[in-house]
Design a protein around this motif. Sequence first.
Motif, mmCIF file in Angstrom:
data_model
loop_
_atom_site.group_PDB
_atom_site.id
_atom_site.type_symbol
_atom_site.label_atom_id
_atom_site.label_comp_id
_atom_site.label_asym_id
_atom_site.label_seq_id
_atom_site.Cartn_x
_atom_site.Cartn_y
_atom_site.Cartn_z
ATOM 1 N N GLU A 271 41.843 -1.555 -11.035
ATOM 2 C CA GLU A 271 43.199 -2.096 -11.166
ATOM 3 C C GLU A 271 43.387 -3.349 -10.310
ATOM 4 O OE1 GLU A 271 45.428 -0.872 -13.292
ATOM 5 O OE2 GLU A 271 43.932 0.591 -13.930
ATOM 6 N N TYR A 272 42.513 -3.567 -9.327
ATOM 7 C CA TYR A 272 42.615 -4.713 -8.427
ATOM 8 C C TYR A 272 41.791 -5.905 -8.915
ATOM 9 C CZ TYR A 272 44.942 -1.699 -5.052
ATOM 10 O OH TYR A 272 45.835 -0.865 -4.418
ATOM 11 N N MET A 273 41.104 -5.740 -10.052
ATOM 12 C CA MET A 273 40.344 -6.851 -10.611
ATOM 13 C C MET A 273 41.276 -7.925 -11.173
ATOM 14 S SD MET A 273 37.286 -4.983 -12.724
ATOM 15 C CE MET A 273 37.062 -6.499 -13.663
ATOM 16 N N VAL A 274 40.809 -9.154 -11.132
ATOM 17 C CA VAL A 274 41.516 -10.234 -11.814
ATOM 18 C C VAL A 274 41.432 -9.984 -13.311
ATOM 19 C CG1 VAL A 274 41.410 -12.683 -12.386
ATOM 20 C CG2 VAL A 274 41.183 -11.944 -10.012
ATOM 21 N N GLN A 275 42.567 -10.024 -13.984
ATOM 22 C CA GLN A 275 42.614 -9.757 -15.418
ATOM 23 C C GLN A 275 43.161 -10.980 -16.141
ATOM 24 O OE1 GLN A 275 41.439 -6.968 -16.637
ATOM 25 N NE2 GLN A 275 41.289 -5.701 -14.810
ATOM 26 N N GLY A 276 42.549 -11.308 -17.266
ATOM 27 C CA GLY A 276 43.105 -12.327 -18.144
ATOM 28 C C GLY A 276 42.776 -13.766 -17.789
ATOM 29 N N VAL A 300 35.999 -6.255 -4.271
ATOM 30 C CA VAL A 300 36.516 -6.577 -5.596
ATOM 31 C C VAL A 300 36.637 -8.096 -5.736
ATOM 32 C CG1 VAL A 300 38.336 -6.084 -7.282
ATOM 33 C CG2 VAL A 300 37.847 -4.422 -5.466
ATOM 34 N N ASN A 301 36.203 -8.619 -6.865
ATOM 35 C CA ASN A 301 36.364 -10.045 -7.224
ATOM 36 C C ASN A 301 35.538 -10.997 -6.367
ATOM 37 O OD1 ASN A 301 38.340 -9.260 -9.142
ATOM 38 N ND2 ASN A 301 39.965 -9.426 -7.599
#
Length: 498
Positions: A271-276, A300-301
């Motif tokens: 849920e903490y990933m960069v999306q879009g 993450v990321n």
Amino acid sequence: MKRISLMFFVAILASLSCNAQNILNNSKWFDGTVLYRATVKGDLVELTGNSTYEKNIKMSIRKTDGPSGEYELLDNNGGNSRWRAETGGEVRYINQQGVAMLVVCDGNGAAVWTMAKTTDNLEDCLAIQQWAENQPYKKMTDSFAMNTKYLGHFDNDELREMLRIIERAHTNSYPRNVYETFNYSLIQNELAFRSMIGGEEHDDEYEQEEGAPVGEEIFVNNEVEFINALKSGNTIVVKKGVTLNLSRVTNNKAMFKSQGRAVIPPYQSEEYMVQGRPVEYGDEIIGIEDPQDGPQLTLVNFQNLTIRGEEGTTIVCEPRYAYVLNFVGCVNVSIENLVIGHTEGGYCEGGVIGITRSRDVFINQCDLYGCGTYGIVVEKAMGVRMNNSIIRDCTYGATDMKYSTNLTFTNCDFYRNQRFTIIGAYYCNNVTFTGCRFYANKGELFGFTDNVVFDDCETQHPSDQMGSVENIVENGKASKWTNKDNGKLLKKRNIGPQ
């Protein structure tokens, strides 16, 4: 390129559902790898499937109050990632134009997984699947119910060409047939899925993005220095003879919060990933999450991060259910010349290194040891390489890899792992072992749902516990097979930490 709109696809789906009907007891469904049989109990349908390797795969769906043929996907054993859909997602039974299939939809109503109704046994289904995979794909878009296994054989350019073929073939006055409708949506999802786990295909050697910060080379003596050095672009060098026990830092949640770092709820790191949008420098998150008996470090990321050890360096953690290092949504990570493991033995849930939705992760000259259930756990990742390394003494197995592509192991040793499947790769493409040795393990050795390439490998294991060797394709120099194992270690070679 003009693409079908989501609204248009949903409208087509709704019109096709008018010809849907309820799933019948004992009906059979094939998704390209697994053959399921339905057991209907009122509004509940239990689909139990078998593949050439896995047995008793469970999928539960429940009839909704909507039109005939509409079902809801229920939670199974903690999640539904196998079908790329979340609990509560929509499943449609479509029976139209002589085509009968189950279509699993995402939250937007687009097709993400398909199963074709069949009367055949598993062997015949696999033969038909293989026949389809050997046909020119340009002839299959309007006459074959595609599935994710089928699409996995094609690169991104070929998938885009399939979309163009469907687009060029029809106009509003000459609508798509049911094959084209669902194939189009499934191909779009496959491209989106690949983008989510790593974007376009790329060379094995990663080229740093133009304008990306070079970062620093930072030498560390203790856990606090290590955590403070974590930043995209950096090379972190653990000094000679140092052992980092990351639990000394991750156990201090107050410190993490006070320094603006993340305390992640269990199993929610994605849920903490960069999306879009593409990951940018500054998006990285240093987090801790507590899956069971203590927190683990989750990164993450991150991009262009190297963690390297000098002579005699070790990284450990204390919780038996935690990963020592866990990477989520990361790109171009190198882990080099380190011994990595847990301080305490036992049966546990976390592995040594976790890699999820990440790309270009390189493990070189490392020694990964238990008690972590597995040496490495890989899910929805692309371009994971392990060279000149060891995975040993893990309590469930050496590798557990799912829904990933381009996985290579070169000059690696796997020994004294035990209990369940030692080398597992499920629904993965382009998996290769070169110059690897497998010996002194206990349990079923290989679990492969798709073909895996062996080149100049050496295996010692009881023949009745070899596992899915039928999926092993020998290429290059012939591998050596010994159908017994006396449990003794082979002569050491120049691999692992130097």
